[in-house]
Scaffold this motif. Structure first.
Motif, PDB file in Angstrom:
ATOM      1  N   GLU A  21       2.564   8.546   1.201  1.00 45.18           N
ATOM      2  CA  GLU A  21       1.285   8.865   0.571  1.00 45.18           C
ATOM      3  C   GLU A  21       1.136   8.171  -0.778  1.00 45.18           C
ATOM      4  OE1 GLU A  21       0.063  12.999   0.669  1.00 45.18           O
ATOM      5  OE2 GLU A  21       1.471  13.396   2.296  1.00 45.18           O
ATOM      6  N   LYS A  22       2.255   7.840  -1.397  1.00 51.45           N
ATOM      7  CA  LYS A  22       2.223   7.130  -2.675  1.00 51.45           C
ATOM      8  C   LYS A  22       2.633   5.663  -2.529  1.00 51.45           C
ATOM      9  CE  LYS A  22       3.116  11.201  -5.561  1.00 51.45           C
ATOM     10  NZ  LYS A  22       4.012  11.816  -6.588  1.00 51.45           N
ATOM     11  N   GLY A  23       2.820   5.238  -1.283  1.00 50.90           N
ATOM     12  CA  GLY A  23       3.235   3.860  -1.046  1.00 50.90           C
ATOM     13  C   GLY A  23       4.684   3.596  -1.397  1.00 50.90           C
ATOM     14  N   GLU A  24       5.477   4.652  -1.532  1.00 51.91           N
ATOM     15  CA  GLU A  24       6.898   4.522  -1.878  1.00 51.91           C
ATOM     16  C   GLU A  24       7.713   4.492  -0.593  1.00 51.91           C
ATOM     17  OE1 GLU A  24       7.514   7.887  -4.397  1.00 51.91           O
ATOM     18  OE2 GLU A  24       6.228   7.110  -6.010  1.00 51.91           O
ATOM     19  N   LEU A  25       8.101   3.294  -0.148  1.00 53.72           N
ATOM     20  CA  LEU A  25       8.698   3.111   1.171  1.00 53.72           C
ATOM     21  C   LEU A  25      10.133   2.607   1.136  1.00 53.72           C
ATOM     22  CD1 LEU A  25       5.640   1.458   2.985  1.00 53.72           C
ATOM     23  CD2 LEU A  25       6.278   3.874   2.957  1.00 53.72           C
TER      24      LEU A  25
ATOM     25  N   LEU B  64       1.257  14.302  19.435  1.00 56.19           N
ATOM     26  CA  LEU B  64       1.942  14.729  18.222  1.00 56.19           C
ATOM     27  C   LEU B  64       2.637  13.553  17.553  1.00 56.19           C
ATOM     28  CD1 LEU B  64       2.884  17.067  16.371  1.00 56.19           C
ATOM     29  CD2 LEU B  64       4.868  17.332  17.877  1.00 56.19           C
ATOM     30  N   GLU B  65       3.090  12.603  18.371  1.00 55.40           N
ATOM     31  CA  GLU B  65       3.828  11.470  17.824  1.00 55.40           C
ATOM     32  C   GLU B  65       2.980  10.657  16.844  1.00 55.40           C
ATOM     33  OE1 GLU B  65       7.047  10.985  18.106  1.00 55.40           O
ATOM     34  OE2 GLU B  65       7.119  12.786  19.353  1.00 55.40           O
ATOM     35  N   ASP B  66       1.674  10.595  17.082  1.00 56.62           N
ATOM     36  CA  ASP B  66       0.829   9.855  16.127  1.00 56.62           C
ATOM     37  C   ASP B  66       0.828  10.541  14.771  1.00 56.62           C
ATOM     38  OD1 ASP B  66      -0.576  11.866  17.602  1.00 56.62           O
ATOM     39  OD2 ASP B  66      -2.486  11.112  16.869  1.00 56.62           O
ATOM     40  N   PHE B  67       0.795  11.885  14.751  1.00 54.79           N
ATOM     41  CA  PHE B  67       0.880  12.620  13.490  1.00 54.79           C
ATOM     42  C   PHE B  67       2.206  12.346  12.782  1.00 54.79           C
ATOM     43  CE2 PHE B  67      -2.096  16.362  14.764  1.00 54.79           C
ATOM     44  CZ  PHE B  67      -3.183  15.678  14.267  1.00 54.79           C
ATOM     45  N   ILE B  68       3.301  12.509  13.529  1.00 54.47           N
ATOM     46  CA  ILE B  68       4.628  12.348  12.924  1.00 54.47           C
ATOM     47  C   ILE B  68       4.794  10.942  12.375  1.00 54.47           C
ATOM     48  CG2 ILE B  68       7.113  12.429  13.355  1.00 54.47           C
ATOM     49  CD1 ILE B  68       6.522  14.458  15.600  1.00 54.47           C
ATOM     50  N   SER B  69       4.364   9.947  13.166  1.00 54.41           N
ATOM     51  CA  SER B  69       4.513   8.557  12.728  1.00 54.41           C
ATOM     52  C   SER B  69       3.702   8.297  11.459  1.00 54.41           C
ATOM     53  CB  SER B  69       4.096   7.596  13.844  1.00 54.41           C
ATOM     54  OG  SER B  69       2.704   7.669  14.103  1.00 54.41           O
ATOM     55  N   GLN B  70       2.496   8.829  11.390  1.00 55.91           N
ATOM     56  CA  GLN B  70       1.665   8.618  10.198  1.00 55.91           C
ATOM     57  C   GLN B  70       2.285   9.270   8.974  1.00 55.91           C
ATOM     58  OE1 GLN B  70      -1.730  10.178  12.277  1.00 55.91           O
ATOM     59  NE2 GLN B  70      -2.805   8.239  12.240  1.00 55.91           N
ATOM     60  N   ILE B  71       2.892  10.443   9.151  1.00 51.26           N
ATOM     61  CA  ILE B  71       3.595  11.100   8.046  1.00 51.26           C
ATOM     62  C   ILE B  71       4.752  10.240   7.549  1.00 51.26           C
ATOM     63  CG2 ILE B  71       5.132  13.053   7.516  1.00 51.26           C
ATOM     64  CD1 ILE B  71       3.300  14.793   9.254  1.00 51.26           C
TER      65      ILE B  71
ATOM     66  N   LYS C  32      -1.396 -10.397   6.598  1.00 47.36           N
ATOM     67  CA  LYS C  32      -2.141  -9.540   5.670  1.00 47.36           C
ATOM     68  C   LYS C  32      -1.376  -8.237   5.445  1.00 47.36           C
ATOM     69  CE  LYS C  32      -6.836 -11.267   6.451  1.00 47.36           C
ATOM     70  NZ  LYS C  32      -8.238 -10.888   6.774  1.00 47.36           N
ATOM     71  N   PRO C  33      -0.165  -8.344   4.914  1.00 51.68           N
ATOM     72  CA  PRO C  33       0.662  -7.133   4.745  1.00 51.68           C
ATOM     73  C   PRO C  33       0.016  -6.108   3.825  1.00 51.68           C
ATOM     74  CG  PRO C  33       1.599  -9.003   3.552  1.00 51.68           C
ATOM     75  CD  PRO C  33       0.509  -9.554   4.423  1.00 51.68           C
ATOM     76  N   GLU C  34      -0.834  -6.561   2.908  1.00 57.42           N
ATOM     77  CA  GLU C  34      -1.485  -5.610   2.001  1.00 57.42           C
ATOM     78  C   GLU C  34      -2.423  -4.667   2.760  1.00 57.42           C
ATOM     79  OE1 GLU C  34      -4.065  -9.202   2.372  1.00 57.42           O
ATOM     80  OE2 GLU C  34      -1.921  -8.864   2.012  1.00 57.42           O
ATOM     81  N   LYS C  35      -3.020  -5.142   3.852  1.00 60.75           N
ATOM     82  CA  LYS C  35      -3.871  -4.290   4.683  1.00 60.75           C
ATOM     83  C   LYS C  35      -3.032  -3.200   5.355  1.00 60.75           C
ATOM     84  CE  LYS C  35      -7.289  -2.846   7.367  1.00 60.75           C
ATOM     85  NZ  LYS C  35      -8.356  -1.973   6.831  1.00 60.75           N
ATOM     86  N   ILE C  36      -1.855  -3.556   5.835  1.00 57.07           N
ATOM     87  CA  ILE C  36      -0.956  -2.585   6.458  1.00 57.07           C
ATOM     88  C   ILE C  36      -0.512  -1.542   5.437  1.00 57.07           C
ATOM     89  CG2 ILE C  36       1.274  -2.283   7.608  1.00 57.07           C
ATOM     90  CD1 ILE C  36      -0.834  -3.613   9.363  1.00 57.07           C
ATOM     91  N   GLU C  37      -0.184  -1.985   4.235  1.00 49.75           N
ATOM     92  CA  GLU C  37       0.235  -1.056   3.183  1.00 49.75           C
ATOM     93  C   GLU C  37      -0.875  -0.065   2.835  1.00 49.75           C
ATOM     94  OE1 GLU C  37       1.427  -3.587   0.010  1.00 49.75           O
ATOM     95  OE2 GLU C  37       3.115  -4.458   1.128  1.00 49.75           O
ATOM     96  N   GLU C  38      -2.092  -0.566   2.798  1.00 49.40           N
ATOM     97  CA  GLU C  38      -3.248   0.295   2.516  1.00 49.40           C
ATOM     98  C   GLU C  38      -3.432   1.331   3.624  1.00 49.40           C
ATOM     99  OE1 GLU C  38      -7.998  -0.335   3.037  1.00 49.40           O
ATOM    100  OE2 GLU C  38      -6.926  -1.937   1.984  1.00 49.40           O
ATOM    101  N   MET C  39      -3.281   0.899   4.874  1.00 45.28           N
ATOM    102  CA  MET C  39      -3.441   1.809   6.009  1.00 45.28           C
ATOM    103  C   MET C  39      -2.345   2.871   6.039  1.00 45.28           C
ATOM    104  SD  MET C  39      -4.610  -0.791   9.083  1.00 45.28           S
ATOM    105  CE  MET C  39      -4.566   0.530  10.312  1.00 45.28           C
ATOM    106  N   ILE C  40      -1.125   2.481   5.685  1.00 51.31           N
ATOM    107  CA  ILE C  40      -0.011   3.433   5.675  1.00 51.31           C
ATOM    108  C   ILE C  40      -0.317   4.601   4.741  1.00 51.31           C
ATOM    109  CG2 ILE C  40       2.366   3.726   4.841  1.00 51.31           C
ATOM    110  CD1 ILE C  40       2.965   0.950   6.034  1.00 51.31           C
ATOM    111  N   LYS C  41      -0.763   4.305   3.531  1.00 46.25           N
ATOM    112  CA  LYS C  41      -1.096   5.361   2.573  1.00 46.25           C
ATOM    113  C   LYS C  41      -2.238   6.228   3.080  1.00 46.25           C
ATOM    114  CE  LYS C  41      -1.255   4.452  -1.832  1.00 46.25           C
ATOM    115  NZ  LYS C  41      -1.540   3.809  -3.150  1.00 46.25           N
ATOM    116  N   LYS C  42      -3.283   5.572   3.595  1.00 44.53           N
ATOM    117  CA  LYS C  42      -4.462   6.306   4.053  1.00 44.53           C
ATOM    118  C   LYS C  42      -4.120   7.228   5.215  1.00 44.53           C
ATOM    119  CE  LYS C  42      -9.335   5.741   5.142  1.00 44.53           C
ATOM    120  NZ  LYS C  42     -10.485   4.806   5.128  1.00 44.53           N
ATOM    121  N   ALA C  43      -3.310   6.736   6.152  1.00 44.11           N
ATOM    122  CA  ALA C  43      -2.954   7.538   7.327  1.00 44.11           C
ATOM    123  C   ALA C  43      -2.144   8.763   6.922  1.00 44.11           C
ATOM    124  CB  ALA C  43      -2.182   6.676   8.322  1.00 44.11           C
ATOM    125  N   ALA C  44      -1.164   8.578   6.047  1.00 40.06           N
ATOM    126  CA  ALA C  44      -0.313   9.695   5.623  1.00 40.06           C
ATOM    127  C   ALA C  44      -1.130  10.773   4.907  1.00 40.06           C
ATOM    128  CB  ALA C  44       0.807   9.174   4.726  1.00 40.06           C
TER     129      ALA C  44
END
Length: 520
Positions: free
Chosen positions: A294-298, A427-434, A481-493
């Motif tokens: 959620e904070k982009g800390e991966l 449920l796996e989509d929820f867990i993966s997004q978290i 476009k890794p920055e797009k993936i990073e943005e989506m990761i935060k948004k999904a979580a």
């Protein structure tokens, strides 16, 4: 309000599929909200008591339950679940106590008796389901009027017979019944092969059984609806699919019957217990390192990946047989992409599509690795094992189930692929997004809650070609476009945490529904 939750499985007690999470979360959250909750669940050989306290050494109540032209002794053992402090009543009978799995036989059972085929349903499933339903209904005669439930909520087809017996019992004349369809796909109906078989196990009138026919089979879901139970399902999208008259194959003929009968099916999308998966707390997530998508800390996510590559794949994992391995060469480290799959290894989950797509992706993208975990149909398991041999160093298959390993598989992926032909909720989509792992899913049922190109990726028309095309598109996005993936990761979580906590789902969806069906 007083609730009886009736289920064959519950997370932390007896686990099989996604029903376990719903049963546990409903019991826990309703109890924490101040309602009186009792879970009825069979006592299996595989039952765990880690979350159980104050269990009576001996069952408090024993009853004679009529079934198959004789009486069977069923006993009830009271306990408390430590998480949520809800009541648990274990239903004892040898037909449950001898089973190592909730619904299907295990490998060890097959070794002892070749007629018990691993991964196939129990030979006495009709007996188990009918006895459980009759036992729950009969238990109502042993409690005081003040302890009787306002609502009996039954989880899936294995428990759908409860309203058929309980509504004939006068003690429940002020009780409302709910049956939730978790999966109406082939092999999930727990139906009787004929009116004769249904009559033998249930002793219900022939006219009542005839009113629940799907071709020649008697359907518990139809019996429950005819008995006045309110029918719900686990997502709004799946509710629409269940009454789609053209959705015949995916519902094994049920959807046109629901459509023709104007059956009202309430769709309530499942929530998730975030705290049970929280990646910022490894005591809860059971992951080796902590991180915060959620904070982009991966950083911790990638430490988990390195841990898996360096240690886990070479370890002896309880309950798992490992095929293949993953090798990450130093020159690949920057552009490596991990694609995960965790779930049942069955046709419903689209494993046939995934198996055909994997070679095309690996032949075209050097840095891609697949890590797969699950168990199910033996033919698919063999094909996955063969892929591991064919693509040495690029595919690993953890065949079996281990909670820590399953969560690690989900957490280390850049993406998780969900090619289900149908999926009631997911449920796996929820867990993966978290866990900061973006889902790539066939747009079916509850997987439609994924927001395309915002919280994950959707594709239509589930074929190997279409999955290959979508995977290629997503891999290119990750590379260029890794920055797009990073943005989506935060948004999904953030999206999952904000919108799909079980507490919110119960307050906003379940409680208004329960209040609307209460018998005055």
């Amino acid at each position: 309000m007083k609730f009886w939750i009736v289920s064959m499985e519950c997370a932390g007690i007896a686990e099989a599929g996604g029903v376990k999470n719903v049963s546990f979360s409903l019991c826990k959250e309703l109890s924490l909200l101040g309602h009186e909750v009792t879970l009825f669940i069979p006592y299996f050989k595989c039952t765990s008591l880690k979350l159980i306290k104050d269990i009576n050494k001996e069952p408090e109540v024993s009853l004679e339950v009529p079934i198959c032209a004789k009486n069977e002794t069923v006993s009830f053992q009271n306990a408390i679940c430590t998480q949520g402090n809800f009541n648990v009543i274990f239903v004892h009978h040898p037909c449950y106590e001898e089973k190592e799995g909730v619904y299907t036989y295990t490998a060890s059972e097959q070794e002892k008796n070749p007629t018990f085929v691993k991964g196939f349903g129990h030979n006495d499933t009709p007996f188990m389901d009918s006895l459980f339903a009759k036992a729950v209904s009969a238990y109502g005669n042993t409690v005081s009027k003040e302890k009787l439930p306002d609502i009996i909520h039954c989880q899936d087809a294995s428990c759908a017979l409860v309203p058929c017996f309980a509504q004939k019992n006068d003690v429940f004349n002020k009780t409302a019944f709910v049956v939730t369809i978790h999966n109406a796909g082939p092999a999930y109906h727990h139906n009787f092969s004929s009116i004769g078989e249904a009559a033998w196990y249930t002793a219900l009138p022939e006219a009542e059984l005839a009113g629940a026919l799907n071709d020649l089979k008697v359907e518990p879901f139809l019996l429950a609806a005819n008995a006045g139970a309110h029918i719900t399902t686990v997502s709004e999208h799946y509710a629409k699919e269940l009454i789609d008259p053209f959705n015949i194959d995916e519902t094994e003929g049920l959807s046109p019957i629901f459509f023709n009968r104007y059956t009202n099916i309430k769709g309530i999308t499942n929530g998730i217990d975030f705290e049970r998966y929280d990646p910022t707390d490894k005591n809860e997530s059971h992951l080796p390192f902590e991180f915060n998508p959620e904070k982009g800390e991966l950083e911790g996510k990638f430490k988990c990946r390195d841990y898996c590559v360096e240690h886990i794949q070479y370890s002896q994992i309880e309950g798992v047989k490992t095929y293949g391995n993953i090798n990450v060469r130093p020159q690949e480290k920057e552009n490596q992409i991990f694609i995960s799959y965790h779930g049942r290894i069955t046709n419903q989950k689209g494993i046939s599509v995934l198996i055909k797509a994997i070679p095309a992706i690996l032949n075209n993208y050097e840095g891609v690795k697949f890590i797969i975990a699950g168990q199910g149909e033996i033919a698919f398991e063999k094909e996955l094992a063969e892929l591991c041999n064919r693509f040495s160093g690029k595919v690993i298959f953890l065949n079996g189930y281990n909670r820590e390993a399953a969560r690690l598989v989900n957490a280390i992926g850049d993406f998780i692929v969900l090619p289900s032909f149908f999926e009631p909720c997911g449920l796996e989509d929820f867990i993966s997004q978290i866990y900061g792992t973006l889902p790539i899913a066939n747009a079916t049922g509850g997987l439609n809650k994924i927001i395309d190109y915002e919280t994950g990726f959707l594709y239509k028309n589930n074929s190997p070609e279409n999955l290959i095309a979508k995977l290629s598109e997503v891999i290119a996005l990750k590379l260029y476009k890794p920055e797009k993936i990073e943005e989506m990761i935060k948004k999904a979580a953030i999206h999952v945490h904000k919108n799909y906590l079980w507490r919110s789902v119960i307050n906003n969806e379940y409680m208004p529904f329960f209040e609307s069906i209460l018998k005055k």
